[in-house]
Design an enzyme around this catalytic site. Structure first.
Site, mmCIF file in Angstrom:
data_model
loop_
_atom_site.group_PDB
_atom_site.id
_atom_site.type_symbol
_atom_site.label_atom_id
_atom_site.label_comp_id
_atom_site.label_asym_id
_atom_site.label_seq_id
_atom_site.Cartn_x
_atom_site.Cartn_y
_atom_site.Cartn_z
ATOM 1 N N ARG A 286 -10.929 60.553 26.186
ATOM 2 C CA ARG A 286 -10.810 61.914 26.696
ATOM 3 C C ARG A 286 -10.015 62.759 25.701
ATOM 4 O O ARG A 286 -9.068 62.263 25.065
ATOM 5 C CB ARG A 286 -10.066 61.932 28.040
ATOM 6 N N HIS B 118 -19.325 64.650 22.772
ATOM 7 C CA HIS B 118 -19.173 63.884 24.022
ATOM 8 C C HIS B 118 -20.485 63.179 24.381
ATOM 9 O O HIS B 118 -21.036 63.373 25.467
ATOM 10 C CB HIS B 118 -18.697 64.788 25.166
HETATM 11 P P1 NDP Z 1 -11.408 51.156 33.051
HETATM 12 O O1 NDP Z 1 -10.708 51.801 34.179
HETATM 13 O O2 NDP Z 1 -12.247 49.960 33.305
HETATM 14 O O3 NDP Z 1 -10.365 50.782 31.899
HETATM 15 C C1 NDP Z 1 -9.257 51.591 31.604
HETATM 16 C C2 NDP Z 1 -8.347 50.836 30.657
HETATM 17 O O4 NDP Z 1 -7.214 51.672 30.372
HETATM 18 C C3 NDP Z 1 -7.790 49.530 31.288
HETATM 19 O O5 NDP Z 1 -7.744 48.510 30.315
HETATM 20 C C4 NDP Z 1 -6.367 49.929 31.698
HETATM 21 O O6 NDP Z 1 -5.443 48.864 31.698
HETATM 22 C C5 NDP Z 1 -6.016 50.897 30.585
HETATM 23 N N1 NDP Z 1 -4.912 51.758 31.002
HETATM 24 C C6 NDP Z 1 -4.892 52.734 31.936
HETATM 25 N N2 NDP Z 1 -3.658 53.256 32.051
HETATM 26 C C7 NDP Z 1 -2.876 52.594 31.161
HETATM 27 C C8 NDP Z 1 -1.508 52.663 30.786
HETATM 28 N N3 NDP Z 1 -0.675 53.526 31.387
HETATM 29 N N4 NDP Z 1 -1.059 51.830 29.842
HETATM 30 C C9 NDP Z 1 -1.880 50.943 29.247
HETATM 31 N N5 NDP Z 1 -3.203 50.821 29.537
HETATM 32 C C10 NDP Z 1 -3.687 51.635 30.481
HETATM 33 O O7 NDP Z 1 -12.297 52.317 32.361
HETATM 34 P P2 NDP Z 1 -13.637 52.158 31.514
HETATM 35 O O8 NDP Z 1 -13.453 51.085 30.517
HETATM 36 O O9 NDP Z 1 -14.807 52.108 32.422
HETATM 37 O O10 NDP Z 1 -13.666 53.590 30.789
HETATM 38 C C11 NDP Z 1 -12.607 53.975 29.945
HETATM 39 C C12 NDP Z 1 -12.689 55.449 29.612
HETATM 40 O O11 NDP Z 1 -13.729 55.706 28.665
HETATM 41 C C13 NDP Z 1 -13.040 56.368 30.780
HETATM 42 O O12 NDP Z 1 -11.914 56.648 31.582
HETATM 43 C C14 NDP Z 1 -13.525 57.613 30.076
HETATM 44 O O13 NDP Z 1 -12.433 58.468 29.838
HETATM 45 C C15 NDP Z 1 -14.056 57.080 28.738
HETATM 46 N N6 NDP Z 1 -15.509 57.242 28.620
HETATM 47 C C16 NDP Z 1 -15.983 58.107 27.660
HETATM 48 C C17 NDP Z 1 -17.327 58.248 27.470
HETATM 49 C C18 NDP Z 1 -17.852 59.114 26.403
HETATM 50 O O14 NDP Z 1 -19.065 59.363 26.355
HETATM 51 N N7 NDP Z 1 -17.031 59.588 25.487
HETATM 52 C C19 NDP Z 1 -18.302 57.535 28.317
HETATM 53 C C20 NDP Z 1 -17.696 56.623 29.263
HETATM 54 C C21 NDP Z 1 -16.335 56.497 29.400
HETATM 55 P P3 NDP Z 1 -5.602 47.604 32.707
HETATM 56 O O15 NDP Z 1 -6.789 46.831 32.169
HETATM 57 O O16 NDP Z 1 -4.333 46.872 32.565
HETATM 58 O O17 NDP Z 1 -5.863 48.185 34.064
HETATM 59 C C1 OXD Z 2 -17.655 59.149 31.338
HETATM 60 C C2 OXD Z 2 -18.056 60.102 30.309
HETATM 61 O O1 OXD Z 2 -16.483 59.132 31.734
HETATM 62 O O2 OXD Z 2 -19.274 60.299 30.130
HETATM 63 O O3 OXD Z 2 -18.511 58.344 31.770
HETATM 64 O O4 OXD Z 2 -17.207 60.688 29.646
#
Ligand code: NDP
Ligand code: OXD
Length: 313
Positions: free
Chosen positions: A228, A276
């Site tokens: 993000r 994006h």
């Molecule tokens: P998940 O919720 O499965 O994973 C999030 C990860 O972030 C977890 O490993 C979590 O840790 C970690 N995390 C969250 N807060 C903290 C913190 N305070 N300190 C350390 N680690 C933290 O999300 P996804 O993998 O499904 O997606 C990740 C992100 O990718 C989405 O939120 C989105 O923003 C982005 N995205 C972007 C896209 C694009 O097209 N650019 C498309 C799809 C997604 P823990 O494992 O310990 O819970």
């Molecule tokens: C998502 C994205 O969060 O597309 O899936 O950014």
């Protein structure tokens, strides 16, 4: 006649048209925000990526909301999300596959010096043999080891790169050096030659890609942000690139999207921009997930991937 729950689709302009026809074929009554008039008390479910502030709170009979993407920061950032309403996020293998492709593309473009060769071609210059850094010496570090981060990290490890990752809880996998929590953040950064951000955006991770983080990376580190825009302090990135500490960055997400025409990022020689598109939620899969999720709630069940209100992701 069978009762059809009412789904409110909240997605701007043309983007919404991706789903309208497919959703309208489902066993629901579809209402499109901005197109259809509706009574707020008639809405049972909502589907959106970034609903306008206050809108969901104004729907007294809302039973659940579904996110069009994996990230749910667009629902929670205003702090006005109705706490009683389950929020379901989009989790699908297609997203992980697409993100892994994107990250591999960017890692290899950087590692194999492709942009230098493209520039040399524009100048009709035959570059003398330039060797990339050794793969086994190029450490790729993932911020975020969730659904998408773990899958992507494993695919990058398959290419022979030493892979590490940082998360809240820590993850165990044979291909991964795992770091967890604030206490191990600096140690993690110190060994990441390529830093890939795949964190969820929360109050704790907002602005995490900042001057201190960049200073803790090895000299000439390369940064990829596909999570993000809110994770990144753009001025800190530009400063770290301009002083020569970072060698480059790829950005797929921005604080303001579309990226404004006057952003200095557009013309920065060390920055590559994509709009994006790293992992796009596929309309057929999204529609199935929303309709299946509604059916589950209507049966009195709770579908998978309901967001944890404590961690907000
Ligand atoms: P998940 O919720 O499965 O994973 C999030 C990860 O972030 C977890 O490993 C979590 O840790 C970690 N995390 C969250 N807060 C903290 C913190 N305070 N300190 C350390 N680690 C933290 O999300 P996804 O993998 O499904 O997606 C990740 C992100 O990718 C989405 O939120 C989105 O923003 C982005 N995205 C972007 C896209 C694009 O097209 N650019 C498309 C799809 C997604 P823990 O494992 O310990 O819970
Ligand atoms: C998502 C994205 O969060 O597309 O899936 O950014």
């Amino acid at each position: 006649m069978a009762h059809h729950p009412t789904l409110l689709l909240i997605a701007p302009g043309k983007w919404g048209t991706l789903w309208i026809d497919k959703l309208a074929k489902g066993p629901i009554r579809l209402v499109v925000h901005g197109r259809d008039a509706y009574a707020t008390d008639a809405i049972d479910y909502a589907l959106s990526f970034r609903p306008p502030a206050g809108l969901l709170k104004s729907l007294p009979n809302l039973k659940a909301a579904f996110s069009l993407g994996a990230g749910v920061d667009g629902f929670l950032e205003n702090g006005d999300y109705p706490a009683r309403v389950p929020l379901v996020r989009f989790v699908d293998p297609t997203l992980s596959v697409e993100m892994a492709q994107y990250v591999i593309l960017q890692v290899l473009m950087h590692h194999r010096l492709q942009r230098k060769f493209d520039a040399a071609q524009r100048d009709r210059t035959w570059m003398q043999r330039v060797l990339p850094r050794r793969t086994e010496d190029t450490r790729v570090g993932f911020l975020g080891l969730g659904e998408i981060g773990m899958f992507t990290a494993e695919r990058v490890a398959d290419l022979g790169f030493p892979v590490s990752g940082w998360s809240r809880s820590g993850k165990a996998a044979p291909y991964l050096k795992s770091f967890a929590g604030e206490a191990q953040f600096t140690a993690f950064l110190g060994q990441a030659d390529i830093l890939v951000c795949l964190l969820s955006l929360t109050r704790q991770t907002k602005g995490i890609l900042n001057a201190r983080t960049f200073a803790a990376l090895p000299k000439d580190a390369f940064v990829i942000n596909a999570a993000r825009g809110g994770h990144l302090i753009e001025t800190d990135l530009i400063a770290a690139l301009d002083c020569g500490h970072l060698s480059g960055a790829v950005l797929d997400v921005f604080e303001t999207e579309p990226l404004p025409a006057d952003s200095p990022l557009w013309a920065h020689p060390k920055v590559s921009i994509t709009p994006h598109i790293a992992a796009i939620s596929q309309p057929d899969v999204v529609v199935r997930y929303a309709l299946d999720g509604i059916a589950a709630f209507e049966r009195g069940e709770r579908p998978a991937n309901i967001v944890d209100v404590a961690t907000t992701y």
